[in-house]
Design a protein around this motif. Structure first.
Motif, PDB file in Angstrom:
ATOM      1  N   THR A 265     -24.866  24.317  29.446  1.00  0.00           N
ATOM      2  CA  THR A 265     -23.452  24.562  29.741  1.00  0.00           C
ATOM      3  C   THR A 265     -23.297  25.176  31.125  1.00  0.00           C
ATOM      4  N   ALA A 266     -24.148  26.156  31.454  1.00  0.00           N
ATOM      5  CA  ALA A 266     -24.096  26.795  32.773  1.00  0.00           C
ATOM      6  C   ALA A 266     -24.402  25.800  33.885  1.00  0.00           C
ATOM      7  N   LEU A 267     -25.390  24.919  33.642  1.00  0.00           N
ATOM      8  CA  LEU A 267     -25.752  23.917  34.642  1.00  0.00           C
ATOM      9  C   LEU A 267     -24.590  22.980  34.915  1.00  0.00           C
ATOM     10  N   ASN A 268     -23.971  22.474  33.849  1.00  0.00           N
ATOM     11  CA  ASN A 268     -22.851  21.553  34.034  1.00  0.00           C
ATOM     12  C   ASN A 268     -21.646  22.242  34.676  1.00  0.00           C
ATOM     13  N   TYR A 269     -21.403  23.490  34.309  1.00  0.00           N
ATOM     14  CA  TYR A 269     -20.293  24.227  34.914  1.00  0.00           C
ATOM     15  C   TYR A 269     -20.538  24.453  36.403  1.00  0.00           C
ATOM     16  N   ALA A 270     -21.795  24.805  36.763  1.00  0.00           N
ATOM     17  CA  ALA A 270     -22.127  25.039  38.176  1.00  0.00           C
ATOM     18  C   ALA A 270     -21.944  23.767  39.004  1.00  0.00           C
ATOM     19  N   LEU A 271     -22.390  22.642  38.467  1.00  0.00           N
ATOM     20  CA  LEU A 271     -22.232  21.376  39.190  1.00  0.00           C
ATOM     21  C   LEU A 271     -20.758  21.027  39.353  1.00  0.00           C
ATOM     22  N   TYR A 272     -19.982  21.244  38.296  1.00  0.00           N
ATOM     23  CA  TYR A 272     -18.542  20.963  38.369  1.00  0.00           C
ATOM     24  C   TYR A 272     -17.860  21.880  39.390  1.00  0.00           C
ATOM     25  N   TYR A 273     -18.305  23.132  39.474  1.00  0.00           N
ATOM     26  CA  TYR A 273     -17.698  24.113  40.384  1.00  0.00           C
ATOM     27  C   TYR A 273     -18.020  23.801  41.843  1.00  0.00           C
ATOM     28  N   TYR A 274     -19.298  23.445  42.103  1.00  0.00           N
ATOM     29  CA  TYR A 274     -19.725  23.245  43.498  1.00  0.00           C
ATOM     30  C   TYR A 274     -19.554  21.797  43.981  1.00  0.00           C
ATOM     31  N   PHE A 275     -19.529  20.845  43.052  1.00  0.00           N
ATOM     32  CA  PHE A 275     -19.405  19.431  43.457  1.00  0.00           C
ATOM     33  C   PHE A 275     -18.291  18.757  42.652  1.00  0.00           C
ATOM     34  N   PRO A 276     -17.070  19.252  42.754  1.00  0.00           N
ATOM     35  CA  PRO A 276     -15.986  18.710  41.911  1.00  0.00           C
ATOM     36  C   PRO A 276     -15.639  17.258  42.194  1.00  0.00           C
ATOM     37  N   SER A 277     -15.950  16.792  43.397  1.00  0.00           N
ATOM     38  CA  SER A 277     -15.603  15.415  43.755  1.00  0.00           C
ATOM     39  C   SER A 277     -16.668  14.395  43.350  1.00  0.00           C
ATOM     40  N   GLN A 278     -17.842  14.861  42.917  1.00  0.00           N
ATOM     41  CA  GLN A 278     -18.939  13.952  42.565  1.00  0.00           C
ATOM     42  C   GLN A 278     -18.852  13.551  41.085  1.00  0.00           C
ATOM     43  N   GLU A 279     -17.872  12.720  40.782  1.00  0.00           N
ATOM     44  CA  GLU A 279     -17.617  12.383  39.385  1.00  0.00           C
ATOM     45  C   GLU A 279     -18.780  11.638  38.732  1.00  0.00           C
ATOM     46  N   VAL A 280     -19.403  10.736  39.473  1.00  0.00           N
ATOM     47  CA  VAL A 280     -20.525   9.971  38.905  1.00  0.00           C
ATOM     48  C   VAL A 280     -21.673  10.909  38.560  1.00  0.00           C
TER      49      VAL A 280
ATOM     50  N   LEU B 233     -21.536  14.147  38.016  1.00  0.00           N
ATOM     51  CA  LEU B 233     -21.148  15.042  36.933  1.00  0.00           C
ATOM     52  C   LEU B 233     -21.228  14.355  35.568  1.00  0.00           C
ATOM     53  N   ASN B 234     -20.786  13.111  35.532  1.00  0.00           N
ATOM     54  CA  ASN B 234     -20.826  12.366  34.273  1.00  0.00           C
ATOM     55  C   ASN B 234     -22.246  12.071  33.826  1.00  0.00           C
ATOM     56  N   VAL B 235     -23.113  11.722  34.796  1.00  0.00           N
ATOM     57  CA  VAL B 235     -24.514  11.422  34.477  1.00  0.00           C
ATOM     58  C   VAL B 235     -25.211  12.663  33.940  1.00  0.00           C
ATOM     59  N   VAL B 236     -25.028  13.788  34.628  1.00  0.00           N
ATOM     60  CA  VAL B 236     -25.664  15.030  34.191  1.00  0.00           C
ATOM     61  C   VAL B 236     -25.147  15.458  32.823  1.00  0.00           C
ATOM     62  N   LEU B 237     -23.849  15.316  32.603  1.00  0.00           N
ATOM     63  CA  LEU B 237     -23.276  15.673  31.302  1.00  0.00           C
ATOM     64  C   LEU B 237     -23.850  14.801  30.192  1.00  0.00           C
ATOM     65  N   LEU B 238     -23.959  13.501  30.458  1.00  0.00           N
ATOM     66  CA  LEU B 238     -24.504  12.581  29.460  1.00  0.00           C
ATOM     67  C   LEU B 238     -25.966  12.911  29.152  1.00  0.00           C
ATOM     68  N   VAL B 239     -26.753  13.128  30.198  1.00  0.00           N
ATOM     69  CA  VAL B 239     -28.165  13.468  30.007  1.00  0.00           C
ATOM     70  C   VAL B 239     -28.292  14.779  29.232  1.00  0.00           C
TER      71      VAL B 239
END
Length: 220
Positions: A19-34, A36-42
């Motif tokens: 959860t922390a990893l996905n939140y950090a990626l969303y916070y620092y790279f909000p425009s990288q939708e692909v 973010l979705n890949v990391v969330l799925l994995v």
């Protein structure tokens, strides 16, 4: 279906980390939708894989005299007559069940009885199907004396991934047939050593269910 106690702490902290990893990626790279979705799925797939490893299905205890039930979920990889040289020091029928990382890893008593002998052996971490794994790997040896006096030896064996064997018994502990006595984290193997006159009821490569699949019938 419940989650085994051996996995609850791990699953809790894994959920926090992912959860922390996905939140950090969303916070620092909000425009990288692909990304973010890949990391969330994995993350979800990985968590589900670990979650299913620690599943603990309900298995009722039995009192089926003369029958020997599988101590674990998995696949039969050995059926042969061997010399058991740790406790019996004579010839026995060996049935071995290999547990992959996708199997339930709860270990169950094949018969009702009393633990007559128990010993933990530190050792190597050869792949669980290696011929020397039963004598050189980290393992436990448990001898159960049944209500009719018959003795079985059950051995938990760690594999290349399984580096933590857990057990909840010692010499003198009572065991109920199909009741839980241990757990091995990740891929591993369980050996059962039967009397020579026991009738083996499984065949090579057969899939077993711990506490549900009869593997042998003892001579009355």
């Amino acid at each position: 279906m419940t989650i085994h106690k051996e996995g609850r702490k791990l699953l809790f902290w894994l959920l926090i980390i992912l959860t922390a990893l996905n939140y950090a990626l969303y916070y620092y790279f909000p425009s990288q939708e692909v990304l973010l979705n890949v990391v969330l799925l994995v993350s979800v797939v990985f968590y589900v894989i670990i979650l299913q490893f620690f599943r603990n299905p309900f298995v009722p205890v039995r009192n089926d005299d003369g029958m020997v039930y599988a101590p674990a979920d998995g696949k039969v990889v050995v059926i042969e007559e061997v010399v058991e040289d740790e406790f019996f020091k004579d010839r026995r029928k060996q049935v071995s069940i290999f547990m992959s990382p996708f199997n339930v890893h709860v270990n169950r008593s094949p018969i009702t009885g009393i633990v007559e002998f128990f010993k933990y052996h530190p050792g190597k971490y050869l792949v669980a199907w290696h011929p020397k794994s039963s004598t050189e790997n980290e393992r436990t040896t448990m001898v159960i004396k049944g209500t009719d006096g018959t003795k079985l030896l059950v051995r938990q064996i760690a594999g290349a991934l399984a580096r933590r064997i857990k057990w909840y018994v010692d010499a003198g502990s009572p065991l109920q047939q199909c009741g839980e006595y241990g757990f091995i984290k990740f891929g591993s193997r369980v050996d059962v050593f039967l009397p020579l006159d026991a009738e083996v009821l499984v065949h090579m490569d057969q899939k077993t269910k711990g506490g549900r699949t009869p593997i042998a019938r003892l001579k009355s």
